[in-house]
Write a protein that holds these residues in place. Sequence first.
Motif, PDB file in Angstrom:
ATOM      1  N   THR A  80      62.634  57.966  28.541  1.00  0.00           N
ATOM      2  CA  THR A  80      63.778  57.763  29.435  1.00  0.00           C
ATOM      3  C   THR A  80      63.719  56.424  30.174  1.00  0.00           C
ATOM      4  OG1 THR A  80      62.658  58.948  31.233  1.00  0.00           O
ATOM      5  CG2 THR A  80      64.149  60.232  29.825  1.00  0.00           C
ATOM      6  N   SER A  81      62.629  55.704  30.068  1.00  0.00           N
ATOM      7  CA  SER A  81      62.508  54.395  30.712  1.00  0.00           C
ATOM      8  C   SER A  81      62.067  53.377  29.673  1.00  0.00           C
ATOM      9  CB  SER A  81      61.492  54.449  31.860  1.00  0.00           C
ATOM     10  OG  SER A  81      61.388  53.190  32.485  1.00  0.00           O
ATOM     11  N   TYR A  82      62.897  52.332  29.469  1.00  0.00           N
ATOM     12  CA  TYR A  82      62.641  51.360  28.411  1.00  0.00           C
ATOM     13  C   TYR A  82      62.628  49.965  29.033  1.00  0.00           C
ATOM     14  CZ  TYR A  82      62.766  49.557  23.607  1.00  0.00           C
ATOM     15  OH  TYR A  82      62.461  48.957  22.408  1.00  0.00           O
ATOM     16  N   ARG A  83      61.527  49.248  28.837  1.00  0.00           N
ATOM     17  CA  ARG A  83      61.327  47.957  29.493  1.00  0.00           C
ATOM     18  C   ARG A  83      61.230  46.843  28.453  1.00  0.00           C
ATOM     19  NH1 ARG A  83      58.911  46.803  34.647  1.00  0.00           N
ATOM     20  NH2 ARG A  83      58.651  49.061  34.836  1.00  0.00           N
ATOM     21  N   CYS A  84      61.921  45.727  28.716  1.00  0.00           N
ATOM     22  CA  CYS A  84      61.870  44.569  27.827  1.00  0.00           C
ATOM     23  C   CYS A  84      61.539  43.303  28.626  1.00  0.00           C
ATOM     24  CB  CYS A  84      63.212  44.347  27.124  1.00  0.00           C
ATOM     25  SG  CYS A  84      63.643  45.612  25.909  1.00  0.00           S
ATOM     26  N   LYS A  85      60.689  42.478  28.029  1.00  0.00           N
ATOM     27  CA  LYS A  85      60.401  41.158  28.578  1.00  0.00           C
ATOM     28  C   LYS A  85      61.032  40.121  27.653  1.00  0.00           C
ATOM     29  CE  LYS A  85      56.681  37.998  29.898  1.00  0.00           C
ATOM     30  NZ  LYS A  85      55.204  37.763  29.936  1.00  0.00           N
ATOM     31  N   LEU A  86      61.807  39.202  28.221  1.00  0.00           N
ATOM     32  CA  LEU A  86      62.531  38.218  27.417  1.00  0.00           C
ATOM     33  C   LEU A  86      61.612  37.096  26.924  1.00  0.00           C
ATOM     34  CD1 LEU A  86      65.821  37.759  29.482  1.00  0.00           C
ATOM     35  CD2 LEU A  86      65.337  39.403  27.667  1.00  0.00           C
ATOM     36  N   ASN A 128      62.924  37.382  33.762  1.00  0.00           N
ATOM     37  CA  ASN A 128      62.602  37.661  32.364  1.00  0.00           C
ATOM     38  C   ASN A 128      62.316  39.124  32.040  1.00  0.00           C
ATOM     39  OD1 ASN A 128      62.764  34.956  31.420  1.00  0.00           O
ATOM     40  ND2 ASN A 128      60.790  34.529  32.392  1.00  0.00           N
ATOM     41  N   GLU A 129      62.621  40.034  32.945  1.00  0.00           N
ATOM     42  CA  GLU A 129      62.302  41.431  32.664  1.00  0.00           C
ATOM     43  C   GLU A 129      63.487  42.320  33.003  1.00  0.00           C
ATOM     44  OE1 GLU A 129      58.368  44.288  33.129  1.00  0.00           O
ATOM     45  OE2 GLU A 129      58.742  42.697  34.590  1.00  0.00           O
ATOM     46  N   VAL A 130      63.786  43.253  32.104  1.00  0.00           N
ATOM     47  CA  VAL A 130      64.889  44.192  32.305  1.00  0.00           C
ATOM     48  C   VAL A 130      64.398  45.593  31.972  1.00  0.00           C
ATOM     49  CG1 VAL A 130      65.790  43.794  29.972  1.00  0.00           C
ATOM     50  CG2 VAL A 130      67.300  44.715  31.734  1.00  0.00           C
ATOM     51  N   VAL A 131      64.836  46.563  32.786  1.00  0.00           N
ATOM     52  CA  VAL A 131      64.430  47.957  32.599  1.00  0.00           C
ATOM     53  C   VAL A 131      65.675  48.829  32.477  1.00  0.00           C
ATOM     54  CG1 VAL A 131      63.126  49.907  33.508  1.00  0.00           C
ATOM     55  CG2 VAL A 131      62.338  47.565  33.942  1.00  0.00           C
ATOM     56  N   PHE A 132      65.703  49.650  31.440  1.00  0.00           N
ATOM     57  CA  PHE A 132      66.795  50.593  31.229  1.00  0.00           C
ATOM     58  C   PHE A 132      66.316  51.988  31.601  1.00  0.00           C
ATOM     59  CE2 PHE A 132      67.318  47.115  28.248  1.00  0.00           C
ATOM     60  CZ  PHE A 132      68.660  46.781  28.386  1.00  0.00           C
ATOM     61  N   HIS A 133      67.036  52.634  32.505  1.00  0.00           N
ATOM     62  CA  HIS A 133      66.753  54.017  32.869  1.00  0.00           C
ATOM     63  C   HIS A 133      67.808  54.899  32.202  1.00  0.00           C
ATOM     64  CE1 HIS A 133      63.784  52.811  35.894  1.00  0.00           C
ATOM     65  NE2 HIS A 133      64.620  51.831  36.200  1.00  0.00           N
ATOM     66  N   GLU A 191      63.984  40.418  19.320  1.00  0.00           N
ATOM     67  CA  GLU A 191      64.831  39.266  19.014  1.00  0.00           C
ATOM     68  C   GLU A 191      64.913  38.377  20.258  1.00  0.00           C
ATOM     69  OE1 GLU A 191      67.490  36.457  17.449  1.00  0.00           O
ATOM     70  OE2 GLU A 191      65.760  37.554  16.772  1.00  0.00           O
ATOM     71  N   ALA A 192      65.845  38.637  21.171  1.00  0.00           N
ATOM     72  CA  ALA A 192      65.844  37.893  22.433  1.00  0.00           C
ATOM     73  C   ALA A 192      64.669  38.317  23.301  1.00  0.00           C
ATOM     74  CB  ALA A 192      67.158  38.108  23.186  1.00  0.00           C
ATOM     75  N   ALA A 193      64.186  39.521  23.055  1.00  0.00           N
ATOM     76  CA  ALA A 193      63.014  40.012  23.788  1.00  0.00           C
ATOM     77  C   ALA A 193      61.726  39.513  23.138  1.00  0.00           C
ATOM     78  CB  ALA A 193      63.027  41.534  23.831  1.00  0.00           C
ATOM     79  N   ASP A 194      60.717  39.340  23.980  1.00  0.00           N
ATOM     80  CA  ASP A 194      59.379  39.036  23.489  1.00  0.00           C
ATOM     81  C   ASP A 194      58.615  40.327  23.239  1.00  0.00           C
ATOM     82  OD1 ASP A 194      57.173  37.087  23.004  1.00  0.00           O
ATOM     83  OD2 ASP A 194      56.272  38.151  24.688  1.00  0.00           O
ATOM     84  N   SER A 195      58.905  41.350  24.058  1.00  0.00           N
ATOM     85  CA  SER A 195      58.303  42.664  23.882  1.00  0.00           C
ATOM     86  C   SER A 195      59.226  43.713  24.489  1.00  0.00           C
ATOM     87  CB  SER A 195      56.922  42.730  24.551  1.00  0.00           C
ATOM     88  OG  SER A 195      57.041  42.541  25.950  1.00  0.00           O
ATOM     89  N   CYS A 196      59.203  44.921  23.923  1.00  0.00           N
ATOM     90  CA  CYS A 196      59.994  46.039  24.421  1.00  0.00           C
ATOM     91  C   CYS A 196      59.248  47.328  24.150  1.00  0.00           C
ATOM     92  CB  CYS A 196      61.353  46.128  23.728  1.00  0.00           C
ATOM     93  SG  CYS A 196      62.606  44.971  24.303  1.00  0.00           S
ATOM     94  N   GLY A 197      59.469  48.335  24.992  1.00  0.00           N
ATOM     95  CA  GLY A 197      58.867  49.629  24.729  1.00  0.00           C
ATOM     96  C   GLY A 197      59.160  50.631  25.822  1.00  0.00           C
ATOM     97  N   PHE A 198      59.024  51.903  25.468  1.00  0.00           N
ATOM     98  CA  PHE A 198      59.151  52.963  26.458  1.00  0.00           C
ATOM     99  C   PHE A 198      57.926  52.935  27.372  1.00  0.00           C
ATOM    100  CE2 PHE A 198      62.018  54.810  23.226  1.00  0.00           C
ATOM    101  CZ  PHE A 198      63.115  55.101  24.047  1.00  0.00           C
TER     102      PHE A 198
END
Length: 533
Positions: free
Chosen positions: A100-106, A155-160, A87-94
């Motif tokens: 345990t690590s999930y990265r999204c590009k807006l 434009n990039e966020v990472v969830f640990h 949605e707000a992301a252009d791409s997301c994935g583990f």
Amino acid sequence: MNRKTLVLPAIAVLVTPVLAACGGSDSAEGAAKTIVVGTTDSFVATKTAPAPFDPAHAYDVGAWNVLRQTNQTLMRVPRGGGEPVTEAADSCGFTDTKNTSYRCKLRDGLTFSDGKALSAADVKFSIERSLKIKDQNGPVSLLTNIDLVEAKGENEVVFHLKTPDATFPYKLATPAAAIVDDQAYARDKVRAGFEVSGSGPYTVKIDNDGENFAKAVFTKNPRYKGGIKFNNEKVEIRSYKDSESMEKALKSGEIDMMSRTITPQQIKELSTKQDQDLKLVELPGLEIRYLGFDTEDPAVKNTAVRQAMATVIDRTALARSVYGDSAEPLYSIIPTSITGHKNSFFNKYTAGDVKKAGDLLRRARITTPVKLTLTYTTDHYGSATKQEFEVLQKQLNDSKLFDVKIKGVPWSTFSEDQKAGKYAVYGMGWFPDFTDADNYVAPFLDKSNFLNSPYANEQIRSTLIPQSRREQDRGSATKAFEEIQDIVADDVPILPLWQGKQYIAARSDITGTEWAVNFAADLQLWELGRGVA
């Protein structure tokens, strides 16, 4: 068009509806006219609960129905259900095999509705804010597995994550992860009042009468960048005190559609009467109703009391007598159409078996009749709730094993007092945040559960929930979920009652009704349009 009911199939992950029999091409004039939707949801902004629409606080289907229109999330659930899409992301994935690590590009060029640029720093701020505020009534439990949020550039966020969680993309699609502006929302406290803003498909103007919500007018956001396609320019939600006054407004043409909450009697009448101006649409539903217990309260602390209630209560009779064809008896905390469901309560208890219930109480040396008060909310789940609790009271009292009183309380008081442990037995409903068995387990049984329940089973919390979340193939998590359901049937910290369907009633010229409410009772207002009956 004759009055007809449209029945849509519910499937565990993907919901594929049959197209409505009404509709046609939209005219420019029709598309520009505001579509008005009625609801019996009520919202208040009080001193104790001042922020009904703050994503850090809001955790009920009515409030989320506002937030989904106004605040973007990185992911969203597509119109027919299934796995989240960007949605707000252009791409997301583990980015690792352990989930345990999930990265999204807006997406490029995202802005809030006031024109301020939206960046990865805003995503980081929004998540960290909810975790810091840790509102006991809010959805923070969906985010507590996050160990660290990194904003990498604009434009990039990472969830640990602290532990593997294959369901994390679903959680990022809920308003718990709504993106807010740090200039409009404080880092350490909720935003008081009814004002809400974001980067979502609509901007909103909310009218209120003092501390009570009256209506919300949603206008298409010209700055919106996301995957949603619009069928209208403006939609209004009006709040009604009861289903009867809402139906009257629909029939008079004051509103174009009504959804939550339509009574069983209204469903029956609308499905049988011939009215060319109205249509009733049946939609897949994953709502469940259940009794919750304060397992530390002396009245129900002994497991035998809760087991005896599970034995005495006849779910089929309850569902049929109060809700008719709009509800089915439920014998698990996970509904029948979700992968991993098991009829654990049906396998363990025989409905209406007073002798077995009496034996359970006698073996535990419980003096009968057991005195209990069952508390329910008077204004949150529809007017039939009172009748439901009257049936429960009669079933339990007719056994002579219980002496039950019932008490109705307004939601604004009920929700606070329930979490404060003021009710021994209470009635609740649950609309899923996402279509996975995890969402019928963790919110009730994990640490920081939204019920604030004292019940804690270490096998569930430390072994089975983590085990289920490691499975990328969700079907492979079935064994863990079945074990959880069996434990719940043994200990009865929650007593499932029934599973419901969903209904919409609308004027015949309103199109998109088959998509306007998803499996979790979330309104998707952008789907509504005007056409030719």
